[in-house]
Write a protein that holds these residues in place. Structure first.
Motif, PDB file in Angstrom:
ATOM      1  N   TYR A  62      85.114  37.756  27.533  1.00 16.47           N
ATOM      2  CA  TYR A  62      84.392  38.985  27.187  1.00 16.47           C
ATOM      3  C   TYR A  62      83.211  38.663  26.267  1.00 16.47           C
ATOM      4  N   GLU A  63      83.475  37.842  25.273  1.00 16.41           N
ATOM      5  CA  GLU A  63      82.413  37.439  24.347  1.00 16.41           C
ATOM      6  C   GLU A  63      81.293  36.719  25.082  1.00 16.41           C
ATOM      7  N   GLN A 104      80.497  36.890  28.329  1.00 18.45           N
ATOM      8  CA  GLN A 104      79.774  37.770  29.244  1.00 18.45           C
ATOM      9  C   GLN A 104      78.854  38.722  28.500  1.00 18.45           C
ATOM     10  N   LEU A 105      79.266  39.195  27.317  1.00 18.28           N
ATOM     11  CA  LEU A 105      78.390  40.045  26.503  1.00 18.28           C
ATOM     12  C   LEU A 105      77.144  39.289  26.060  1.00 18.28           C
ATOM     13  N   ARG A 106      77.324  38.028  25.700  1.00 20.78           N
ATOM     14  CA  ARG A 106      76.210  37.232  25.179  1.00 20.78           C
ATOM     15  C   ARG A 106      75.270  36.796  26.299  1.00 20.78           C
ATOM     16  N   MET A 136      74.541  37.958  29.904  1.00 22.22           N
ATOM     17  CA  MET A 136      74.833  38.954  30.932  1.00 22.22           C
ATOM     18  C   MET A 136      74.556  38.468  32.345  1.00 22.22           C
ATOM     19  N   ARG A 189      88.614  45.783  28.852  1.00 24.90           N
ATOM     20  CA  ARG A 189      87.205  45.854  28.434  1.00 24.90           C
ATOM     21  C   ARG A 189      86.339  44.927  29.278  1.00 24.90           C
ATOM     22  N   LEU A 190      86.869  43.755  29.598  1.00 26.33           N
ATOM     23  CA  LEU A 190      86.121  42.815  30.427  1.00 26.33           C
ATOM     24  C   LEU A 190      85.949  43.376  31.834  1.00 26.33           C
ATOM     25  N   LEU A 208      83.234  45.862  31.738  1.00 26.27           N
ATOM     26  CA  LEU A 208      81.940  45.200  31.584  1.00 26.27           C
ATOM     27  C   LEU A 208      81.462  44.617  32.913  1.00 26.27           C
ATOM     28  N   HIS A 264      80.109  47.402  35.007  1.00 25.96           N
ATOM     29  CA  HIS A 264      78.800  47.852  34.521  1.00 25.96           C
ATOM     30  C   HIS A 264      77.697  46.877  34.930  1.00 25.96           C
TER      31      HIS A 264
END
Length: 319
Positions: free
Chosen positions: A102-103, A105-107, A109, A130-131, A134, A137
């Motif tokens: 998750y971390e 993929q957020l960093r 994209m 949450r992943l 994401l 999205h």
């Protein structure tokens, strides 16, 4: 100069003979991967940046892939199933139960590796809500859809999304036709890298043998004729990693045809501890270096053996 004539597909192999060797190969391989799992652990301070993804992150995902397919096929012995479950739990814990993915993929994209790695866990019943949200999205963004990727990599992402149950649609025929294999080109022009791309086209279209009828009849016929030739070539020069990948391709087809002798030659190079060497060079005595150099081939051997055993087993599981 005339082109080589097209060979006839080989006859179907003896299921019992392939099954015995495939079982020996996969059991030894998954046992070695489980016994050496700590050699593939992250440093305690790892972050989603992963400055060297190939050092631990990629091998961790490969081991999870092998374990997830062993669990999916449902034909492993109790000991092999425990090893596969243990590998999955170890890898999931290393990824902080999905938080590290998750971390990352957020960093980053535009990167697809968090999804591709996550899907092995999704296949085995793990989930990170949450992943998952994401991924859905990001999958709707124009930037992600327009990302420049090799055709077989687009297939990898499409299959990862399919297995993970994301809200995405893929035109599999269009994606497949864009690959080298999709064009069924001159088979004698294949090279080492193209061979790896070809194998992964098959892996992703069929979801690692889970959808053996997903390839078009045209491609099935092409592979049925030429796959034995390619296996023979790379077997002769002892490129065991590629030989094992080609055997996975064979197991992904509706009618696997690799002869027992091919399996026996691959099994013959497997060490007593289960490691399968990547090529004909000597294996180092240093266990950490041996893990770095031969973990991938041992993963591939575990997958090849598992899928072949499943395809040739009938309805009987090993006990």
């Amino acid at each position: 100069m005339t082109a080589p004539s097209s060979p006839q597909p080989p006859p179907s192999p003896s299921p019992a003979a392939v099954r015995r060797t495939a079982h020996t190969l996969s059991t030894g391989a998954i046992g070695w991967l489980y016994a050496n799992r700590q050699r593939g652990a992250f440093a305690p301070d790892v972050t989603g940046e992963l400055t060297d993804p190939d050092s631990v992150y990629k091998p961790l995902g490969e081991s999870a892939l092998a374990a997830s397919l062993i669990l999916r096929e449902g034909i492993a012995s109790p000991a092999d199933r425990r090893a596969a479950e243990g590998l999955m739990e170890f890898a999931w814990a290393q990824l902080r139960e999905g938080d590290l993915l998750y971390e990352r993929q957020l960093r980053y994209m535009m990167m697809t590796d968090p999804l591709e790695l996550y899907t092995h866990f999704a296949r085995a019943g793990f989930r990170h809500d949450r992943l998952h949200a994401l991924f859905n999205h990001l999958g709707g963004l124009t930037s992600r859809g327009a990302a420049e990727q090799l055709p077989n990599r687009r297939l990898a992402v499409a299959n990862a999304a399919r297995v993970a149950g994301l809200d995405r649609q893929a035109d599999w025929a269009v994606l497949t036709d864009a690959t080298w294999l999709g064009q069924t080109p001159e088979p004698w022009a294949i090279d080492w890298m193209t061979a790896y791309c070809m194998t992964h086209t098959v892996f992703h279209v069929t979801d690692w043998g889970g959808r053996p009828d997903a390839l078009s009849p045209r491609i099935q016929d092409y592979l049925g004729r030429w796959l034995p030739v390619w296996i023979d070539i790379w077997q002769e020069i002892q490129e065991w990693d590629l030989v094992a990948e080609l055997l996975i391709v064979d197991a992904c087809l509706p009618e696997p045809r690799s002869a027992p002798e091919v399996w026996e030659r691959l099994a013959a190079v497997q060490r007593p501890d289960g490691l399968v060497p990547r090529n004909g060079e000597p294996v180092t005595d240093d266990p950490d270096e041996a893990f770095r150099e031969h973990q991938h081939t041992t993963v591939v051997a575990a997958v090849a053996g598992t899928l072949a055993l499943s395809r040739h087993r009938g309805a009987r599981a090993l006990v």
